[in-house]
Design an enzyme around this catalytic site. Sequence first.
Site, PDB file in Angstrom:
ATOM      1  N   PRO A   2      42.484  31.427  97.717  1.00 48.18           N
ATOM      2  CA  PRO A   2      42.059  30.036  97.710  1.00 48.18           C
ATOM      3  C   PRO A   2      43.183  29.057  97.451  1.00 48.18           C
ATOM      4  CG  PRO A   2      41.278  31.229  95.773  1.00 48.18           C
ATOM      5  CD  PRO A   2      42.362  32.024  96.385  1.00 48.18           C
ATOM      6  N   GLU A   3      43.093  27.946  98.123  1.00 47.06           N
ATOM      7  CA  GLU A   3      43.976  26.826  97.842  1.00 47.06           C
ATOM      8  C   GLU A   3      43.137  25.792  97.097  1.00 47.06           C
ATOM      9  OE1 GLU A   3      46.314  25.673 101.286  1.00 47.06           O
ATOM     10  OE2 GLU A   3      45.963  27.606 102.220  1.00 47.06           O
ATOM     11  N   HIS A 106      37.111  47.172  91.654  1.00 51.85           N
ATOM     12  CA  HIS A 106      38.019  46.076  91.293  1.00 51.85           C
ATOM     13  C   HIS A 106      37.385  44.952  90.479  1.00 51.85           C
ATOM     14  CE1 HIS A 106      40.669  48.148  93.958  1.00 51.85           C
ATOM     15  NE2 HIS A 106      39.935  47.880  95.009  1.00 51.85           N
ATOM     16  N   ARG A 124      43.632  42.791  94.834  1.00 55.14           N
ATOM     17  CA  ARG A 124      45.099  42.773  94.889  1.00 55.14           C
ATOM     18  C   ARG A 124      45.762  42.424  93.564  1.00 55.14           C
ATOM     19  NH1 ARG A 124      46.991  39.807 100.267  1.00 55.14           N
ATOM     20  NH2 ARG A 124      49.003  40.607  99.618  1.00 55.14           N
TER      21      ARG A 124
END
Length: 287
Positions: A2-3, A106, A124
């Site tokens: 996300p930005e 995760h 990640r």
Amino acid sequence: MPELPEVEIVRQSLDKKVKNKVIQKVLVKNRKLRFMIHSKFERHLYKKKIIKVDRFSKHLILIFEDTAGFIIHLGMSGTIHLYDMNKKNIFTNTSFYHSPILPKKHNHVEIKFDKLKFIYNDPRRFGYFLTFNNKTELKKKFSHFGPEPFSKSFNIKYITNYFKKKEKNIKNFLLDQKFVSGIGNIYASEILFISKINPTRKAKSLTQNECKKILLYSKLVLRNAIYRGGSSIRDFKNINGKMGSFQKDFKVYQRENLNCLKPKCKGIIKNKIISNRSSFFCSSCQK
DNA sequence: AAGAGGCCCTGATAGC
DNA sequence: TGCTATCAGGGCCTCT
């Protein structure tokens, strides 16, 4: 992933869901993120009432009644999932699997409120959690960040001064959080396209007028993306499970080899790797 | 001091 | 079906 716009969408939704709720239990399943989750994290959150979910740049800021709180950065693949035990509803901001099922692998952090469970998932592990004890500490966490595009201190004087003698290309500066905070790889390409500036241009070579365009269109592109509910690359959803629609507005991002969308421009969109990141632009109309 | 490059990770996808 | 290579929206750290 996300930005700034996507984080803002998550903030808005999260604020509605956890505002005035008291943290009943914290379960850290995997402390390994970009930074280890601190051993005092659970104790820091326990029985605290969240009064507000704020945001700075790409960071979510959850604030307690006593002005302490914690920061969440979603990195590239961090997602937040909320499970409403009353309605048996799942709210998710992103789903890589096109499925309303809670992720199993995760999951790093679970925060339980009364009748509501918060899950932080991050394959990640580029995201992170940080705690702060008061406003001063919070401010300090962001002291090395440049202004957001919407900030008054992000103005034409700031930009032209900053770019003086800078040999680095403009694309890298848009991604540089010390210059301006909140822009990522997608919106950097989009902003440069609308500004008609080639991503490889040295920052010092930009004219006053081009700097003005950077200023204006940084705000405009991000505002529009927030308005559209964020981008839906790989199925970005807000926390109510609604899809964002900004990706329909992409003019260059992921449009390699397609026609330039500027009226009357005959150019083809190229993808050039700049500093190991793909950069989409029209070589014909972006000078 | 500025800038380039390596690196931290997993998963999806494409090509063979 | 299974292997390998490539790529992904971020940003820190180290070296020159």
